[in-house]
Design an enzyme around this catalytic site. Structure first.
Site, PDB file in Angstrom:
ATOM      1  N   LYS A  55      60.501 -57.501 -16.410  1.00 17.84           N
ATOM      2  CA  LYS A  55      61.660 -57.993 -17.670  1.00 17.84           C
ATOM      3  C   LYS A  55      61.915 -59.542 -17.338  1.00 17.84           C
ATOM      4  CE  LYS A  55      65.921 -58.868 -18.293  1.00 17.84           C
ATOM      5  NZ  LYS A  55      65.789 -59.979 -19.142  1.00 17.84           N
ATOM      6  N   GLY A 109      63.853 -58.359 -23.104  1.00 18.23           N
ATOM      7  CA  GLY A 109      65.002 -57.629 -23.387  1.00 18.23           C
ATOM      8  C   GLY A 109      66.205 -58.164 -22.582  1.00 18.23           C
ATOM      9  N   GLY A 150      69.530 -58.449 -20.063  1.00 22.00           N
ATOM     10  CA  GLY A 150      69.598 -57.981 -18.779  1.00 22.00           C
ATOM     11  C   GLY A 150      70.433 -56.723 -18.949  1.00 22.00           C
ATOM     12  N   VAL A 206      67.738 -53.700 -20.956  1.00 23.34           N
ATOM     13  CA  VAL A 206      66.506 -53.537 -20.111  1.00 23.34           C
ATOM     14  C   VAL A 206      66.583 -53.638 -18.631  1.00 23.34           C
ATOM     15  CG1 VAL A 206      64.071 -54.493 -20.069  1.00 23.34           C
ATOM     16  CG2 VAL A 206      65.113 -53.984 -22.231  1.00 23.34           C
ATOM     17  N   GLY A 207      67.243 -54.737 -18.288  1.00 26.45           N
ATOM     18  CA  GLY A 207      67.367 -55.000 -16.733  1.00 26.45           C
ATOM     19  C   GLY A 207      68.014 -53.900 -16.063  1.00 26.45           C
ATOM     20  N   GLU A 261      66.653 -62.683  -4.712  1.00 24.35           N
ATOM     21  CA  GLU A 261      66.507 -64.193  -4.426  1.00 24.35           C
ATOM     22  C   GLU A 261      67.723 -64.747  -5.624  1.00 24.35           C
ATOM     23  OE1 GLU A 261      64.915 -65.444  -2.322  1.00 24.35           O
ATOM     24  OE2 GLU A 261      63.090 -64.279  -2.005  1.00 24.35           O
ATOM     25  N   CYS A 314      67.604 -73.277  -7.712  1.00 26.62           N
ATOM     26  CA  CYS A 314      68.398 -72.651  -6.668  1.00 26.62           C
ATOM     27  C   CYS A 314      68.204 -73.349  -5.472  1.00 26.62           C
ATOM     28  CB  CYS A 314      67.986 -71.064  -6.554  1.00 26.62           C
ATOM     29  SG  CYS A 314      66.213 -71.106  -6.188  1.00 26.62           S
ATOM     30  N   GLU A 346      77.975 -73.065  -7.369  1.00 33.71           N
ATOM     31  CA  GLU A 346      76.681 -73.491  -7.769  1.00 33.71           C
ATOM     32  C   GLU A 346      76.820 -73.947  -9.324  1.00 33.71           C
ATOM     33  OE1 GLU A 346      73.639 -70.553  -8.595  1.00 33.71           O
ATOM     34  OE2 GLU A 346      72.193 -71.546  -7.693  1.00 33.71           O
TER      35      GLU A 346
HETATM   36  P1  NAD Z   1      70.867 -64.333 -14.314  1.00 33.20           P
HETATM   37  O1  NAD Z   1      71.179 -63.877 -13.124  1.00 33.20           O
HETATM   38  O2  NAD Z   1      71.582 -64.402 -15.402  1.00 33.20           O
HETATM   39  O3  NAD Z   1      69.596 -63.661 -15.143  1.00 33.20           O
HETATM   40  C1  NAD Z   1      68.255 -63.284 -14.484  1.00 33.20           C
HETATM   41  C2  NAD Z   1      67.608 -62.200 -14.844  1.00 33.20           C
HETATM   42  O4  NAD Z   1      68.470 -61.112 -14.578  1.00 33.20           O
HETATM   43  C3  NAD Z   1      67.444 -62.291 -16.606  1.00 33.20           C
HETATM   44  O5  NAD Z   1      66.075 -61.550 -16.730  1.00 33.20           O
HETATM   45  C4  NAD Z   1      68.619 -61.597 -17.048  1.00 33.20           C
HETATM   46  O6  NAD Z   1      68.192 -61.208 -18.409  1.00 33.20           O
HETATM   47  C5  NAD Z   1      68.622 -60.304 -16.137  1.00 33.20           C
HETATM   48  N1  NAD Z   1      69.772 -59.759 -16.079  1.00 33.20           N
HETATM   49  C6  NAD Z   1      71.070 -60.240 -16.500  1.00 33.20           C
HETATM   50  N2  NAD Z   1      71.931 -59.026 -16.432  1.00 33.20           N
HETATM   51  C7  NAD Z   1      71.411 -57.953 -15.675  1.00 33.20           C
HETATM   52  C8  NAD Z   1      71.875 -56.681 -15.363  1.00 33.20           C
HETATM   53  N3  NAD Z   1      73.174 -56.360 -15.549  1.00 33.20           N
HETATM   54  N4  NAD Z   1      70.927 -55.864 -14.825  1.00 33.20           N
HETATM   55  C9  NAD Z   1      69.773 -56.413 -14.644  1.00 33.20           C
HETATM   56  N5  NAD Z   1      69.306 -57.601 -15.073  1.00 33.20           N
HETATM   57  C10 NAD Z   1      70.142 -58.475 -15.844  1.00 33.20           C
HETATM   58  O7  NAD Z   1      70.250 -65.899 -13.891  1.00 33.20           O
HETATM   59  P2  NAD Z   1      69.678 -67.010 -14.963  1.00 33.20           P
HETATM   60  O8  NAD Z   1      70.983 -67.568 -15.405  1.00 33.20           O
HETATM   61  O9  NAD Z   1      68.474 -66.501 -15.539  1.00 33.20           O
HETATM   62  O10 NAD Z   1      69.237 -68.019 -13.606  1.00 33.20           O
HETATM   63  C11 NAD Z   1      69.874 -68.904 -13.068  1.00 33.20           C
HETATM   64  C12 NAD Z   1      70.466 -68.196 -11.702  1.00 33.20           C
HETATM   65  O11 NAD Z   1      69.259 -67.831 -10.718  1.00 33.20           O
HETATM   66  C13 NAD Z   1      71.046 -69.250 -10.748  1.00 33.20           C
HETATM   67  O12 NAD Z   1      72.306 -68.596  -9.990  1.00 33.20           O
HETATM   68  C14 NAD Z   1      69.893 -69.503  -9.667  1.00 33.20           C
HETATM   69  O13 NAD Z   1      70.448 -69.986  -8.598  1.00 33.20           O
HETATM   70  C15 NAD Z   1      69.319 -68.235  -9.498  1.00 33.20           C
HETATM   71  N6  NAD Z   1      67.817 -68.365  -9.158  1.00 33.20           N
HETATM   72  C16 NAD Z   1      67.718 -68.084  -7.795  1.00 33.20           C
HETATM   73  C17 NAD Z   1      66.355 -68.522  -7.401  1.00 33.20           C
HETATM   74  C18 NAD Z   1      66.029 -68.159  -5.970  1.00 33.20           C
HETATM   75  O14 NAD Z   1      64.549 -68.063  -5.848  1.00 33.20           O
HETATM   76  N7  NAD Z   1      66.876 -67.786  -4.975  1.00 33.20           N
HETATM   77  C19 NAD Z   1      65.354 -69.055  -8.091  1.00 33.20           C
HETATM   78  C20 NAD Z   1      65.831 -69.389  -9.118  1.00 33.20           C
HETATM   79  C21 NAD Z   1      66.796 -69.168 -10.005  1.00 33.20           C
END
Ligand code: NAD
Length: 471
Positions: free
Chosen positions: A169, A200, A202, A205-206, A244, A278, A378
């Site tokens: 996803k 989808g 989060g 679908v997540g 991550e 990140c 962050e």
């Molecule tokens: P996010 O956590 O909002 O979303 C990430 C994914 O999770 C998306 O596909 C989203 O749709 C899904 N998601 C959202 N709510 C969910 C739920 N309740 N259950 C399951 N899945 C769900 O993050 P973002 O805004 O897409 O990305 C930015 C964040 O990602 C920053 O905090 C950044 O630090 C982190 N990041 C970490 C790394 C790493 O390798 N450590 C790399 C890149 C980004």
């Protein structure tokens, strides 16, 4: 207008059961460029059923067969590299050079795992027993928008190397990029069901993937807040998790560093990927006595950063991915000002001529203290917080004074000293005088930056379960 109205299940592009749509917006212009139809729980159930069926035979494939698949996946991705670069620029706002590097890395991740398989032991000895490393089942892969193809491909490559099947996803905001990745991966002709891709939201679908009993493991990259939700949701069925998450990485410039190299490198470390990384080195720690010199060098280095249309080859900072992300970063810049940090360069005014897009000025604050929110939270935009230290011990103490622990950077002309400091830093990776990535070495976070490691043999271990045979 790109209309994406299919998801990928069991080797076919199919119409999702879900009917909700999500508009895709070019962050450079804020014009709509597409629309994606989002999947729902029914789609997740279909995808998981396909992956579960595929796992029965895929888990029994030989290392040689999986190496061949990895090669084919790489080759198929390379063919679509120009399309992927284009899509990353228009949909995400990645500067062209960055888009190229990131999508090349996505394709290469299949070769990296092919390499890992060359000398990975799936059967080992422990005590007097035999230990067989078995693929653990169907993996749920959930990824963010800031390097869409590389997260999908690296996690999928690990699953394939292990003999696991997957339900992926990606972020709904990356649907155009995902569509190209899916078409490329489809061309590699893996057995149906080995990987399935469901666009989808989060929370639909997540969340359905997180809770489903037939998912053995979640590999997630994203925010710490969502990572915690996933960890909680996964606990009920004892899923394995690799998380991550976020970071607030320190960059320690030692007194003996070559400041003319270290400061421009620090700017690059902070503003990479439009500041949406990140691993960004967002806290710059410098010797108190050298602050004025650092300020002058920072001003010059930031003046050399080119904010603008990401299509342009010379642009180094493009727009932020969405209006929401833009507002969030602007609020943090205002917060820095309100809490008394000194604005060295940048600020809340939009860069001239770029008002239509989500552009923010690359911003550097000096006089930042630990109690300020810009020092601890962050931001995920091009905002640097400069803090000063009197002794090396104080620098280490500031660096470790965070809930995160993903990455740290050290600049020094004394390698022995830099290594000693690296030993005291609480972070999954410490980069000394470099910004290089090592795709075969473990990557992941201490503390709230996550659980587990990705990349190389360490990453592969996380998709396997040891089974002990005692005779
Ligand atoms: P996010 O956590 O909002 O979303 C990430 C994914 O999770 C998306 O596909 C989203 O749709 C899904 N998601 C959202 N709510 C969910 C739920 N309740 N259950 C399951 N899945 C769900 O993050 P973002 O805004 O897409 O990305 C930015 C964040 O990602 C920053 O905090 C950044 O630090 C982190 N990041 C970490 C790394 C790493 O390798 N450590 C790399 C890149 C980004």
């Amino acid at each position: 207008m790109k209309i994406i109205d299919q998801i990928y299940i069991n080797g076919d592009f199919v119409t999702p059961h879900g009917a909700t749509t999500f508009d895709l917006i070019n962050p450079t212009t804020n014009q709509q460029i597409g629309r994606v139809t989002l999947g729902d729980e029914t789609d997740v159930n279909r995808a998981i059923a396909a992956a579960k069926a595929a796992f029965t035979t895929f888990s029994k494939t030989t290392v040689q067969q999986r190496s061949n698949y990895l090669q084919r996946l790489h080759d198929a991705m390379i063919k679509r590299l120009p399309d992927l670069v284009e899509a990353s620029v228009i949909e995400y706002g990645a500067p062209r050079q960055r888009a190229l590097a990131s999508n090349q890395l996505a394709a290469d991740s299949f070769l990296h795992y092919k390499k890992v398989l060359e000398d990975f032991s799936f059967t080992r000895k422990a005590g007097t027993s035999e230990v067989v490393m078995e693929p653990l089942g169907v993996v749920g892969i959930i990824t963010p928008w800031n390097a869409n193809a590389s997260y999908i491909c690296n996690k999928l490559a690990t699953a394939i190397a292990a003999g696991c099947s997957a339900v992926i996803k990606p972020s709904e905001m990356s649907a155009i990029q995902t569509q190209i990745v899916t078409e490329a991966l489809h061309e590699a002709q893996l057995p149906p069901g080995v990987f399935n891709i469901v666009n989808g939201p989060g929370n639909v679908v997540g969340s359905a993937i997180t809770l489903h009993p037939d998912i053995a493991k979640i590999s997630f990259t994203g925010s710490t807040a969502v990572g915690k939700m996933i960890a909680r949701g996964a606990a009920d069925t004892m899923k394995r998790v690799t998380l991550e998450l976020g970071g607030k990485s320190a960059n320690i410039i030692l007194d003996d560093a070559d400041f003319h190299t270290a400061i421009p490198m620090a700017v690059a470390a902070c503003f990479m990927n439009n500041g949406q990384a990140c691993i960004a080195g967002t806290r710059l720690l410098v010797p108190e006595a050298r602050l004025e010199e650092v300020k002058a060098l920072l001003k010059t280095a930031v003046a050399n950063v080119k904010t603008g249309d990401p299509m342009n080859e010379t642009t180094t900072i493009g727009p932020l991915v969405s209006r929401k992300q833009y507002d969030r970063v602007q609020q943090y810049i205002q917060l820095g000002i309100d809490q008394g940090a000194e604005l060295l360069t940048g600020g809340v005014e939009q860069p001239a001529g770029l008002e239509a897009g989500n552009f923010v000025q690359p911003t550097v604050f000096t006089g930042v203290t630990r109690d300020m929110r810009i020092a601890s939270e962050e931001i995920f935009g091009p905002v640097m917080s400069v803090m000063t230290y009197k002794t090396t011990e104080e620098a280490i103490d500031i660096a470790n004074d965070t809930v995160y622990g993903l990455m740290a950077y050290i600049s020094s002309s004394n390698e022995k000293k830099a290594r000693e400091i690296a030993g005291k830093i609480i972070a999954g990776r410490v980069l000394i005088n470099t910004l290089n990535h090592d795709p075969l070495a473990p990557f992941g976070g201490f503390k709230q930056s996550g659980i587990g490691r990705e990349f190389g043999a360490y990453g592969l271990e996380e998709y396997l379960e040891p089974k002990t045979i005692i005779l």
